[in-house]
Design a protein around this motif. Structure first.
Motif, short mmCIF file in Angstrom:
data_model
loop_
_atom_site.label_atom_id
_atom_site.label_comp_id
_atom_site.label_asym_id
_atom_site.label_seq_id
_atom_site.Cartn_x
_atom_site.Cartn_y
_atom_site.Cartn_z
N GLY A 155 -36.50 7.49 -89.15
CA GLY A 155 -35.48 8.51 -89.22
C GLY A 155 -34.64 8.52 -90.47
O GLY A 155 -33.75 9.37 -90.61
N ASP A 180 -39.64 15.64 -89.75
CA ASP A 180 -40.13 14.87 -88.61
C ASP A 180 -41.65 14.94 -88.53
O ASP A 180 -42.31 15.49 -89.42
CB ASP A 180 -39.48 15.35 -87.31
CG ASP A 180 -39.78 16.81 -87.01
OD1 ASP A 180 -40.74 17.37 -87.58
OD2 ASP A 180 -39.05 17.41 -86.19
N LYS A 181 -42.21 14.37 -87.47
CA LYS A 181 -43.66 14.27 -87.34
C LYS A 181 -44.32 15.64 -87.25
O LYS A 181 -45.45 15.83 -87.72
CB LYS A 181 -44.01 13.43 -86.10
CG LYS A 181 -43.51 11.99 -86.21
CD LYS A 181 -43.74 11.22 -84.91
CE LYS A 181 -43.16 9.81 -85.01
NZ LYS A 181 -43.34 9.05 -83.74
N ASN A 229 -43.63 20.15 -81.18
CA ASN A 229 -43.52 18.70 -81.14
C ASN A 229 -44.40 18.06 -80.07
O ASN A 229 -44.81 16.91 -80.20
CB ASN A 229 -42.05 18.31 -80.90
CG ASN A 229 -41.17 18.61 -82.10
OD1 ASN A 229 -41.62 18.48 -83.22
ND2 ASN A 229 -39.94 19.01 -81.84
#
Length: 346
Positions: A155, A180-181, A229
């Motif tokens: 993070g 983010d991923k 996500n």
């Protein structure tokens, strides 16, 4: 090792500590995990300082299989965009032509690396075609990631995000900060669409792309493009990666999809590709080598030296190289000596 120098706008106030954390994390990995990482990514090894200011990082060069010599005799890293050449362009440029199964197999190797990093709570962030290298046709399919200092580690990014790898192609109106991923997978899906279709500018999941994948994989690609996500789970990525890697077997068998059926045919290999006239691959010398014998390096190690990679005793272990910039002082000293010599001679 290669020196990657930073500009002032690239770093943030705590970049030094966060980069050192990346070095320490790699050093503390089990040997098997560290070997996996080193074979697939140019993870940073040392932080370089100018006095107390962050100057850059030292990274390993890519292994030999990720380089090629072009028709002008220049040795260059083989970026993953090379997979996007159609047969005519590859012949004209005297490059390897990668069939769609070979493209997907190399993308599968890249996805394996991505899944492994995501499982460790690491986001690549700066994922685009120039930062992924691939092995040639003479080698088993492989992929190698560079510029790993831009990762988001648990993070926390180590460097400032200056731009997006694909600012022109992604329909999402907002991006998370830090990335983010799901962002990694969106970037990866864009690469996949362009490379499999042999049209690098392509940003649409069209039939000429979907026909090469099972229906479930096509649906995943669509979800990744939308940055959903739920489709970014590491175990899902690993499962897909394994199947993509099998598009080309170690024995050179291609798996070609046609609708709902699969065909297996022998890979014709390098013999079917126009040979490069430039001969053997030779690695280029680093542009900015930093050697332990360089007089600019401080003989004293800082407390960060514990983060250095363990090396044989014949080679000094520098965790953080202290580079002192003193060109102005050196010039003044030379001028003083010259004036003294002249006055003595007269």
């Amino acid at each position: 090792m290669l020196l990657k120098q930073y500009k002032g706008e690239k770093t943030i106030p705590n970049s030094r500590d966060r980069l050192c954390r990346l070095i320490e994390w790699r050093r503390n990995l089990p040997s098997q995990d560290r070997a996996f990482l080193d074979a697939r990514a140019a993870w940073i090894r040392h932080v370089v300082l100018d006095e107390d200011d962050l100057y850059g990082v030292l990274v390993p060069p890519a292994p030999e299989q990720f380089w090629f010599t072009n028709r002008k005799g220049v040795t260059k890293p083989r970026e993953i965009s090379e997979l996007g050449h159609n047969q005519a362009d590859a012949h004209h440029l005297v490059r390897d032509y990668f069939s769609v199964p070979h493209v997907i197999a190399r993308l599968g190797e890249m996805l394996r690396t991505l899944a492994w990093l995501h499982r460790k709570d690491i986001v690549l962030g700066d994922l685009h075609r120039a930062n992924v290298l691939v092995g040639g046709l003479a080698n088993v399919p492989a992929a190698y990631v560079i510029d790993c200092d831009a990762v988001v580690f648990k993070g926390e990014p180590a460097l400032r995000r200056t731009n997006f790898p694909y600012p022109w192609s992604h329909p999402m109106p907002t991006w998370p900060d830090p990335l983010d991923k799901s962002c990694d997978l969106a970037f990866f899906a864009h690469m996949t669409v362009g490379l499999v279709s042999k049209r690098l500018e392509n940003i649409a999941l069209t039939d000429d792309v979907l026909c090469h994948f099972p229906v479930a994989h096509g649906e995943l690609l669509a979800q990744w493009l939308r940055r959903e996500n739920a489709a970014a789970r590491a175990d899902t990525l690993s499962t897909v990666a394994v199947q993509w890697c099998r598009y080309v077997s170690d024995q050179g068998i291609e798996y070609v999809r046609s609708g709902t059926s699969e065909q297996r045919k022998p890979w014709k290999g390098v013999a079917a590709i126009p040979a490069s006239p430039t001969g053997d691959i030779k690695l280029p010398k680093p542009l900015n080598p930093v050697k332990p014998t360089d007089r600019r390096l401080s003989p004293q190690l800082t407390q960060k030296s514990v983060l250095a990679e363990q090396v044989p005793t014949k080679r000094p272990c520098l965790g953080v190289a202290m580079i002192k910039v003193h060109f102005a002082n050196t010039l003044c000293e030379l001028a003083t000596v010259f004036i003294t010599v002249v006055m003595t001679a007269s």
